[in-house]
Every structure is written in C-alpha cells, then in structure tokens.
Design a protein around this motif. Structure first.
Motif, PDB file in Angstrom:
ATOM      1  N   THR A 104      -2.327-123.204   3.556  1.00 11.50           N
ATOM      2  CA  THR A 104      -2.500-121.906   2.908  1.00 11.50           C
ATOM      3  C   THR A 104      -1.658-120.887   3.661  1.00 11.50           C
ATOM      4  O   THR A 104      -1.825-120.716   4.870  1.00 11.50           O
ATOM      5  CB  THR A 104      -3.970-121.464   2.900  1.00 11.50           C
ATOM      6  N   THR A 105      -0.752-120.255   2.947  1.00 10.65           N
ATOM      7  CA  THR A 105       0.123-119.239   3.523  1.00 10.65           C
ATOM      8  C   THR A 105      -0.274-117.894   2.937  1.00 10.65           C
ATOM      9  O   THR A 105      -0.401-117.763   1.723  1.00 10.65           O
ATOM     10  CB  THR A 105       1.601-119.549   3.198  1.00 10.65           C
ATOM     11  N   ILE A 106      -0.469-116.920   3.820  1.00 15.91           N
ATOM     12  CA  ILE A 106      -0.898-115.590   3.387  1.00 15.91           C
ATOM     13  C   ILE A 106       0.112-114.560   3.869  1.00 15.91           C
ATOM     14  O   ILE A 106       0.420-114.492   5.062  1.00 15.91           O
ATOM     15  CB  ILE A 106      -2.289-115.236   3.951  1.00 15.91           C
ATOM     16  N   PHE A 107       0.626-113.783   2.936  1.00 16.95           N
ATOM     17  CA  PHE A 107       1.484-112.650   3.250  1.00 16.95           C
ATOM     18  C   PHE A 107       0.648-111.386   3.025  1.00 16.95           C
ATOM     19  O   PHE A 107       0.297-111.077   1.896  1.00 16.95           O
ATOM     20  CB  PHE A 107       2.707-112.608   2.334  1.00 16.95           C
ATOM     21  N   HIS A 108       0.302-110.686   4.107  1.00 13.10           N
ATOM     22  CA  HIS A 108      -0.478-109.450   4.015  1.00 13.10           C
ATOM     23  C   HIS A 108       0.517-108.295   4.087  1.00 13.10           C
ATOM     24  O   HIS A 108       1.113-108.049   5.141  1.00 13.10           O
ATOM     25  CB  HIS A 108      -1.488-109.382   5.146  1.00 13.10           C
ATOM     26  N   ILE A 109       0.690-107.596   2.969  1.00 14.78           N
ATOM     27  CA  ILE A 109       1.681-106.522   2.877  1.00 14.78           C
ATOM     28  C   ILE A 109       1.073-105.241   3.434  1.00 14.78           C
ATOM     29  O   ILE A 109       0.200-104.634   2.816  1.00 14.78           O
ATOM     30  CB  ILE A 109       2.144-106.341   1.416  1.00 14.78           C
ATOM     31  N   ILE A 110       1.560-104.843   4.604  1.00 14.98           N
ATOM     32  CA  ILE A 110       1.103-103.609   5.239  1.00 14.98           C
ATOM     33  C   ILE A 110       1.875-102.423   4.653  1.00 14.98           C
ATOM     34  O   ILE A 110       1.306-101.383   4.346  1.00 14.98           O
ATOM     35  CB  ILE A 110       1.292-103.678   6.770  1.00 14.98           C
ATOM     36  N   SER A 111       3.184-102.609   4.500  1.00 11.98           N
ATOM     37  CA  SER A 111       4.058-101.618   3.865  1.00 11.98           C
ATOM     38  C   SER A 111       5.238-102.399   3.294  1.00 11.98           C
ATOM     39  O   SER A 111       5.383-103.591   3.570  1.00 11.98           O
ATOM     40  CB  SER A 111       4.528-100.564   4.878  1.00 11.98           C
ATOM     41  N   PRO A 112       6.110-101.768   2.507  1.00 12.05           N
ATOM     42  CA  PRO A 112       7.244-102.508   1.948  1.00 12.05           C
ATOM     43  C   PRO A 112       8.120-103.184   3.005  1.00 12.05           C
ATOM     44  O   PRO A 112       8.731-104.211   2.735  1.00 12.05           O
ATOM     45  CB  PRO A 112       8.031-101.440   1.180  1.00 12.05           C
ATOM     46  N   SER A 113       8.139-102.637   4.225  1.00  9.48           N
ATOM     47  CA  SER A 113       9.003-103.218   5.265  1.00  9.48           C
ATOM     48  C   SER A 113       8.206-103.911   6.379  1.00  9.48           C
ATOM     49  O   SER A 113       8.774-104.308   7.385  1.00  9.48           O
ATOM     50  CB  SER A 113       9.886-102.132   5.869  1.00  9.48           C
ATOM     51  N   TYR A 114       6.898-104.078   6.195  1.00 14.26           N
ATOM     52  CA  TYR A 114       6.063-104.681   7.226  1.00 14.26           C
ATOM     53  C   TYR A 114       5.067-105.642   6.574  1.00 14.26           C
ATOM     54  O   TYR A 114       4.239-105.238   5.759  1.00 14.26           O
ATOM     55  CB  TYR A 114       5.332-103.584   8.000  1.00 14.26           C
ATOM     56  N   VAL A 115       5.173-106.920   6.951  1.00 14.42           N
ATOM     57  CA  VAL A 115       4.319-107.958   6.391  1.00 14.42           C
ATOM     58  C   VAL A 115       3.735-108.792   7.529  1.00 14.42           C
ATOM     59  O   VAL A 115       4.458-109.213   8.428  1.00 14.42           O
ATOM     60  CB  VAL A 115       5.121-108.875   5.432  1.00 14.42           C
ATOM     61  N   LYS A 116       2.429-109.005   7.484  1.00  9.28           N
ATOM     62  CA  LYS A 116       1.771-109.915   8.426  1.00  9.28           C
ATOM     63  C   LYS A 116       1.709-111.292   7.761  1.00  9.28           C
ATOM     64  O   LYS A 116       1.273-111.417   6.617  1.00  9.28           O
ATOM     65  CB  LYS A 116       0.366-109.436   8.767  1.00  9.28           C
ATOM     66  N   TYR A 117       2.155-112.304   8.488  1.00  7.91           N
ATOM     67  CA  TYR A 117       2.233-113.661   7.976  1.00  7.91           C
ATOM     68  C   TYR A 117       1.183-114.522   8.677  1.00  7.91           C
ATOM     69  O   TYR A 117       1.072-114.502   9.905  1.00  7.91           O
ATOM     70  CB  TYR A 117       3.627-114.229   8.259  1.00  7.91           C
ATOM     71  N   THR A 118       0.433-115.269   7.891  1.00 13.03           N
ATOM     72  CA  THR A 118      -0.523-116.236   8.438  1.00 13.03           C
ATOM     73  C   THR A 118      -0.383-117.534   7.647  1.00 13.03           C
ATOM     74  O   THR A 118      -0.354-117.516   6.417  1.00 13.03           O
ATOM     75  CB  THR A 118      -1.976-115.736   8.315  1.00 13.03           C
ATOM     76  N   GLN A 119      -0.301-118.622   8.368  1.00 14.69           N
ATOM     77  CA  GLN A 119      -0.272-119.939   7.727  1.00 14.69           C
ATOM     78  C   GLN A 119      -1.361-120.785   8.383  1.00 14.69           C
ATOM     79  O   GLN A 119      -1.429-120.885   9.611  1.00 14.69           O
ATOM     80  CB  GLN A 119       1.088-120.613   7.912  1.00 14.69           C
ATOM     81  N   ASN A 120      -2.209-121.352   7.559  1.00 18.08           N
ATOM     82  CA  ASN A 120      -3.252-122.251   8.036  1.00 18.08           C
ATOM     83  C   ASN A 120      -2.973-123.647   7.511  1.00 18.08           C
ATOM     84  O   ASN A 120      -2.864-123.848   6.296  1.00 18.08           O
ATOM     85  CB  ASN A 120      -4.633-121.786   7.559  1.00 18.08           C
ATOM     86  N   VAL A 121      -2.823-124.590   8.428  1.00 17.46           N
ATOM     87  CA  VAL A 121      -2.566-125.977   8.069  1.00 17.46           C
ATOM     88  C   VAL A 121      -3.773-126.787   8.519  1.00 17.46           C
ATOM     89  O   VAL A 121      -4.142-126.769   9.697  1.00 17.46           O
ATOM     90  CB  VAL A 121      -1.281-126.516   8.743  1.00 17.46           C
TER      91      VAL A 121
END
Length: 170
Positions: free
Chosen positions: A120-137
């Motif tokens: 499961t890959t999650i892109f959390h959009i904080i702002s248009p130029s800032y994204v927090k990425y999380t991947q759970n395997v």
C-alpha cells in the motif's frame, strides 16, 4: 528515506518529497509508477505495466535473481494496482494476481517463484509542492521473516526510491 521494520513481515518506507518548482500533486498517478520502474530497469529481466483505466493498472515483472549467490530463487510479480483518492491522500494498493504459470501474460523460468505481498502506497499531499510518501509492504512468505532477508529487501526498496526521489527533486 526511512525504512522501518514494523514486524517480521511488515516494512514501512517513509520520506518527504519537496520541490517548489514542480506541482507534485499533479504527478501522483499511475505514470509515477511507470517512472519508478523506468528508473530501475537494472533490476528487471522483463517489465510490463499496463494502465487499464484511471483507477486500475496491472503489473508483470520478472526480477533479476539478485540473491542467486545466496541461494535465492528468481522471482516474478503479477499484480493488480488499484488507486483510491481520499481527501488529501492518494492510495495505491498492489495485490498479487494468482494464476498458473501457463496462464501468465509472459513466460517465466520453470523455477521462478511468485513474490507474494500486499503493498500500500500513500501519497499525503501537504501542498502542491510538498508530499509525504508512505509505503507499507506486508509479506506473506515465511522466507521474508528472516531479519537478514528483511534488511536486504529494505535496502533494495530504499535504493529504488532514492533514485526516484532524486530524479523528481532535480
């Protein structure tokens, strides 16, 4: 890039993407996965990524046998990737497709073994130029419960995403 072993079968990868010159929220879609695969061609003998519709893609990957010297078997993945938007987060879930080797879209060596995990890959959009990425395997194979193998896989995943992160930031 932070790789965390949450349990014997669960690895989490986290990092922040920040680039004031690129609207990162606009590139979070299936083409970003194609970019990841294209930047890491050295780990595949064969790769096929097909976008079925705006929320579904299918991946077939025959990995190079990078652990051959350690007695590892060559692996392949045949999986369905589903995209879901939820508020300021975009989720991509990758689930294996199980079929007989004769029914795979591409031939694989007789001794090749299907990789079995949910990603499961999650892109959390904080702002248009800032994204927090999380991947759970989450692996469901007993051989991945070994600490050594888990470290090798974590290192491998970290290398893949470091390449992608550096490419996007540049």
């Amino acid at each position: 890039i932070c790789v965390i072993k949450k349990s014997t079968k669960h690895i989490s990868i986290n990092f922040d993407l920040i680039n004031k010159n690129v609207q990162l929220n606009n590139i979070i879609d299936f083409p970003v996965f194609k970019l990841i695969y294209d930047l890491n061609q050295d780990i595949y003998d064969l790769l096929d990524f097909k976008i079925i519709d705006s929320n579904t893609a299918v991946l077939f990957a025959l990995y190079k046998n990078l652990l051959k010297d350690l007695g590892g078997r060559q692996r392949y993945m045949y999986a369905k990737i589903t995209k879901k938007n939820q508020g300021d987060k975009v989720f991509f879930e990758t689930v294996p497709i199980y079929v007989d080797k004769d029914n795979l879209p591409f031939p694989v060596p007789d001794k090749a073994y299907q990789s079995c995990f949910i990603n499961t890959t999650i892109f959390h959009i904080i702002s248009p130029s800032y994204v927090k990425y999380t991947q759970n395997v989450i692996f469901d194979e007993p051989e991945f419960t070994s600490t050594i193998i888990t470290r090798v896989i974590a290192s491998f995943i970290k290398k893949i995403y470091l390449r992608t992160k550096e490419f996007i930031e540049k």
